[in-house]
Design a protein around this motif. Structure first.
Motif, PDB file in Angstrom:
ATOM      1  N   ILE A  41       3.909  -2.317 -20.340  1.00  0.00           N
ATOM      2  CA  ILE A  41       4.041  -2.862 -19.169  1.00  0.00           C
ATOM      3  C   ILE A  41       4.816  -1.858 -18.206  1.00  0.00           C
ATOM      4  N   LEU A  42       5.638  -1.355 -18.535  1.00  0.00           N
ATOM      5  CA  LEU A  42       6.198  -0.274 -17.585  1.00  0.00           C
ATOM      6  C   LEU A  42       5.255   0.981 -17.292  1.00  0.00           C
ATOM      7  N   TRP A  43       4.386   1.326 -18.111  1.00  0.00           N
ATOM      8  CA  TRP A  43       3.354   2.367 -17.695  1.00  0.00           C
ATOM      9  C   TRP A  43       2.455   1.644 -16.865  1.00  0.00           C
ATOM     10  N   ALA A  44       2.043   0.668 -16.750  1.00  0.00           N
ATOM     11  CA  ALA A  44       1.360  -0.133 -15.805  1.00  0.00           C
ATOM     12  C   ALA A  44       0.161   0.605 -15.431  1.00  0.00           C
ATOM     13  N   HIS A  45      -0.767   0.938 -16.603  1.00  0.00           N
ATOM     14  CA  HIS A  45      -2.021   1.327 -16.325  1.00  0.00           C
ATOM     15  C   HIS A  45      -2.957   0.457 -15.842  1.00  0.00           C
ATOM     16  N   PRO A  46      -3.762   0.948 -14.847  1.00  0.00           N
ATOM     17  CA  PRO A  46      -4.773  -0.165 -14.247  1.00  0.00           C
ATOM     18  C   PRO A  46      -5.804  -0.860 -15.288  1.00  0.00           C
ATOM     19  N   ALA A  47      -6.035   0.032 -16.275  1.00  0.00           N
ATOM     20  CA  ALA A  47      -6.850  -0.538 -17.470  1.00  0.00           C
ATOM     21  C   ALA A  47      -6.293  -1.180 -18.685  1.00  0.00           C
ATOM     22  N   SER A  48      -4.910  -1.520 -18.403  1.00  0.00           N
ATOM     23  CA  SER A  48      -4.325  -2.196 -19.385  1.00  0.00           C
ATOM     24  C   SER A  48      -5.066  -3.582 -19.834  1.00  0.00           C
ATOM     25  N   ASP A  49      -5.260  -3.686 -21.015  1.00  0.00           N
ATOM     26  CA  ASP A  49      -5.726  -5.157 -21.487  1.00  0.00           C
ATOM     27  C   ASP A  49      -4.660  -6.133 -21.550  1.00  0.00           C
ATOM     28  N   ILE A  50      -3.649  -5.647 -21.664  1.00  0.00           N
ATOM     29  CA  ILE A  50      -2.230  -6.612 -21.890  1.00  0.00           C
ATOM     30  C   ILE A  50      -1.870  -7.340 -20.397  1.00  0.00           C
ATOM     31  N   ILE A  51      -1.805  -6.561 -19.510  1.00  0.00           N
ATOM     32  CA  ILE A  51      -1.118  -7.169 -18.085  1.00  0.00           C
ATOM     33  C   ILE A  51      -1.778  -8.049 -17.635  1.00  0.00           C
ATOM     34  N   PRO A  52      -3.161  -8.154 -17.519  1.00  0.00           N
ATOM     35  CA  PRO A  52      -4.005  -9.385 -17.041  1.00  0.00           C
ATOM     36  C   PRO A  52      -3.565 -10.453 -17.884  1.00  0.00           C
ATOM     37  N   LEU A  53      -3.564 -10.604 -19.123  1.00  0.00           N
ATOM     38  CA  LEU A  53      -3.189 -11.790 -19.975  1.00  0.00           C
ATOM     39  C   LEU A  53      -1.999 -12.087 -19.719  1.00  0.00           C
ATOM     40  N   LEU A  54      -0.909 -11.283 -19.697  1.00  0.00           N
ATOM     41  CA  LEU A  54       0.460 -11.695 -19.201  1.00  0.00           C
ATOM     42  C   LEU A  54       0.656 -12.254 -17.857  1.00  0.00           C
ATOM     43  N   ILE A  55      -0.168 -11.859 -17.045  1.00  0.00           N
ATOM     44  CA  ILE A  55      -0.255 -12.479 -15.516  1.00  0.00           C
ATOM     45  C   ILE A  55      -0.799 -14.008 -15.512  1.00  0.00           C
ATOM     46  N   VAL A  56      -1.709 -14.091 -16.272  1.00  0.00           N
ATOM     47  CA  VAL A  56      -2.717 -15.550 -16.003  1.00  0.00           C
ATOM     48  C   VAL A  56      -1.943 -16.603 -17.135  1.00  0.00           C
ATOM     49  N   SER A  57      -1.058 -15.771 -18.158  1.00  0.00           N
ATOM     50  CA  SER A  57      -0.378 -16.709 -19.099  1.00  0.00           C
ATOM     51  C   SER A  57       1.107 -17.428 -18.461  1.00  0.00           C
ATOM     52  N   GLY A  58       1.477 -16.685 -17.294  1.00  0.00           N
ATOM     53  CA  GLY A  58       2.713 -17.137 -16.520  1.00  0.00           C
ATOM     54  C   GLY A  58       4.052 -16.439 -17.319  1.00  0.00           C
ATOM     55  N   ALA A  59       3.733 -15.391 -17.959  1.00  0.00           N
ATOM     56  CA  ALA A  59       4.884 -14.584 -18.670  1.00  0.00           C
ATOM     57  C   ALA A  59       5.834 -14.070 -17.730  1.00  0.00           C
ATOM     58  N   SER A  60       7.025 -13.712 -18.109  1.00  0.00           N
ATOM     59  CA  SER A  60       8.149 -13.436 -17.275  1.00  0.00           C
ATOM     60  C   SER A  60       8.823 -12.390 -17.960  1.00  0.00           C
ATOM     61  N   LEU A  61       9.709 -11.476 -17.156  1.00  0.00           N
ATOM     62  CA  LEU A  61      10.404 -10.257 -17.552  1.00  0.00           C
ATOM     63  C   LEU A  61      11.777 -10.606 -17.326  1.00  0.00           C
ATOM     64  N   GLN A  62      12.799 -10.278 -18.284  1.00  0.00           N
ATOM     65  CA  GLN A  62      14.044 -10.126 -18.031  1.00  0.00           C
ATOM     66  C   GLN A  62      14.648  -8.944 -17.934  1.00  0.00           C
ATOM     67  N   ILE A  63      15.117  -8.383 -16.745  1.00  0.00           N
ATOM     68  CA  ILE A  63      15.444  -7.065 -16.441  1.00  0.00           C
ATOM     69  C   ILE A  63      17.039  -7.019 -16.666  1.00  0.00           C
ATOM     70  N   GLY A  64      17.672  -6.147 -17.052  1.00  0.00           N
ATOM     71  CA  GLY A  64      19.051  -5.795 -17.075  1.00  0.00           C
ATOM     72  C   GLY A  64      19.521  -5.007 -16.034  1.00  0.00           C
ATOM     73  N   ARG A  65      20.842  -5.067 -15.797  1.00  0.00           N
ATOM     74  CA  ARG A  65      21.131  -4.258 -14.604  1.00  0.00           C
ATOM     75  C   ARG A  65      22.980  -4.277 -14.898  1.00  0.00           C
ATOM     76  N   LYS A  66      23.548  -3.596 -14.222  1.00  0.00           N
ATOM     77  CA  LYS A  66      25.004  -3.583 -14.366  1.00  0.00           C
ATOM     78  C   LYS A  66      25.928  -4.899 -14.181  1.00  0.00           C
ATOM     79  N   ASN A  67      25.501  -5.677 -13.283  1.00  0.00           N
ATOM     80  CA  ASN A  67      26.190  -6.830 -13.101  1.00  0.00           C
ATOM     81  C   ASN A  67      25.338  -8.084 -13.457  1.00  0.00           C
ATOM     82  N   GLY A  68      24.415  -8.049 -14.632  1.00  0.00           N
ATOM     83  CA  GLY A  68      24.010  -9.024 -15.110  1.00  0.00           C
ATOM     84  C   GLY A  68      22.516  -8.861 -15.435  1.00  0.00           C
TER      85      GLY A  68
END
Length: 233
Positions: A67-94
């Motif tokens: 996902i973070l590589w974010a290659h334009p030809a990724s087969d996975i990213i289009p599927l994740l977008i249409v499926s409504g998938a979400s990312l949990q991102i961590g940071r110092k305050n939560g």
């Protein structure tokens, strides 16, 4: 936490560091234990992983890294977008959550800020009337980047009638350098056409014309780049 694989009531939580090999093994068990209606996205994801790179690469590469590589030809990213998938991102305050589609809307700026880390990916289960399909065109079936790919999600109201169609086109961003569109295209025109018209009333010309509008390709007929024209076709 980066290695977590956890079934929740509405979907699966996948740690960003889970390798494709471990994820494929987990999905094989999931597809056997859960209903076909709930696991349509995971069935498509499993097929993608089976054809992804080589066994050696799958043993070390992770879903989060892809996902973070974010290659334009990724087969996975289009599927994740249409499926409504979400990312949990961590940071110092939560932590914070963002839809995969919003994460790749580069017009809004970079989504992973300094000091943040991708923790996990949540992919929801599908429902009975949901449909999910991924298409890929490449030189080889396995271990090859897509010339062009597409993921489509929809709800089937009745035979020949769809609603809530979502289409994402990928792959073309590698070659279409003269176009100003994003490497990953949200095909809103084509999605609207399929959602508003019975399938038997839609011709192949209608579909091709709609996809061309979504891709916003100019001067393609006079382009000297044969691969560019091939990708668009």
């Amino acid at each position: 936490e980066l290695k977590i694989l956890e079934k929740e009531s509405e979907g699966i939580k996948i740690g960003a560091g889970v390798t494709f090999t471990n994820l494929r093994n987990y999905l094989a068990t999931l597809l056997e234990s859960e209903s076909m209606e709930a696991t349509k996205t995971f069935k498509e994801l499993s097929v993608i992983i089976d054809n992804l790179a080589t066994e050696q690469v799958r043993n070390v590469a992770s879903l989060g890294g892809s996902i973070l590589w974010a290659h334009p030809a990724s087969d996975i990213i289009p599927l994740l977008i249409v499926s409504g998938a979400s990312l949990q991102i961590g940071r110092k305050n939560g932590t914070r959550e963002i839809k995969v589609g919003d994460f790749f809307n580069v017009q809004d700026g970079i989504k992973l800020q300094k000091g943040e880390i991708l923790l996990s990916i949540f992919i929801p289960f599908t429902k009975e009337n949901d449909g999910m399909k991924v298409f890929k065109h490449a030189r080889r079936k396995t271990a090859d980047l897509a010339i062009a790919n597409m993921a489509i999600a929809y709800q089937e109201v009745e035979a020949g009638e769809l609603k809530n169609v979502k289409i994402v086109i990928g792959g073309i961003g590698i070659a279409i350098k003269q176009s100003k569109q994003l490497p990953i295209i949200i095909a809103t025109n084509t999605s609207s056409l399929l959602s508003s018209t019975r399938l038997e009333l839609i011709s192949r010309f209608d579909i091709c014309n709609s996809v061309e509008k979504d891709m916003r390709i100019e001067n393609i007929a006079v382009s000297k780049d044969d691969m560019m024209a091939f990708r668009v076709s």
